[in-house]
Write an enzyme that holds these catalytic residues in place. Structure first.
Site, PDB file in Angstrom:
ATOM      1  CE1 TYR A 141       1.156   0.511   4.365  1.00 24.55           C
ATOM      2  CE2 TYR A 141       0.667  -1.827   4.138  1.00 24.55           C
ATOM      3  CZ  TYR A 141       1.273  -0.796   4.827  1.00 24.55           C
ATOM      4  OH  TYR A 141       1.996  -1.052   5.963  1.00 24.55           O
ATOM      5  N   GLY A 142       2.153   1.160   0.021  1.00 21.04           N
ATOM      6  CA  GLY A 142       2.991   2.354   0.114  1.00 21.04           C
ATOM      7  C   GLY A 142       4.160   2.324  -0.848  1.00 21.04           C
ATOM      8  CB  THR A 143       7.761   2.951  -0.267  1.00 22.18           C
ATOM      9  OG1 THR A 143       8.091   1.924   0.667  1.00 22.18           O
ATOM     10  CG2 THR A 143       7.457   4.260   0.453  1.00 22.18           C
ATOM     11  CD  GLU A 193       7.984  -3.048   4.398  1.00 22.66           C
ATOM     12  OE1 GLU A 193       7.969  -2.190   5.306  1.00 22.66           O
ATOM     13  OE2 GLU A 193       7.663  -2.791   3.235  1.00 22.66           O
TER      14      GLU A 193
END
Length: 137
Positions: free
Chosen positions: A13-15, A79
């Site tokens: 959902y991001g980078t 992550e």
């Protein structure tokens, strides 16, 4: 509806999304399409990356990938799971997939992204930086 095992689906959902700076970390993961969570999450702005939190009322925008165990291990390291994020199942519209979810105590008072879309937040921020640099000239 996909027939892959839930442990082989990853929602980003991001980078890690296509066109974002860390997309290469997905390695050989196969893009399956755009996806959205059920409206039970919250997306927060942590500066250079977002955090997905449980217990909100927002449908978060992202992408779905097919991954294997090798890449999941690599992504866990990238992550910083389980220190920064927990890898767990999240509910998408119609199915579940793995995602990196942040605990609220780790996110602290980070501002919420009401749209649930990291890219929309990123574009607004880039536009403000461009406008600021133009007015400084």
């Amino acid at each position: 509806m996909l027939s892959l095992p839930r442990d082989m689906l990853l929602f980003v959902y991001g980078t890690l999304r296509r066109g974002e700076p860390n997309h290469r970390e997905l390695g050989e993961a196969r893009f399956l399409g755009r996806a959205r969570t059920a409206p039970v999450y919250e997306l927060v702005d942590l500066g250079s990356f977002p955090g997905l939190l449980e217990g909100g009322s927002t449908a978060v925008q992202g992408e779905l990938y097919e991954v294997d165990e090798h890449w999941i291990g690599q992504l866990d390291a990238f992550e910083e799971a389980p220190e920064l994020y927990d890898r767990k199942h999240v509910w998408l519209e119609g199915e579940a997939a793995l995602a990196y979810v942040m605990r609220r105590d780790v996110a602290g008072p980070a501002p919420r992204i009401p749209s649930g879309d990291w890219r929309r937040r990123s574009k607004r921020r880039r536009m403000r930086r461009v406008q600021a640099s133009l007015s400084a000239d």
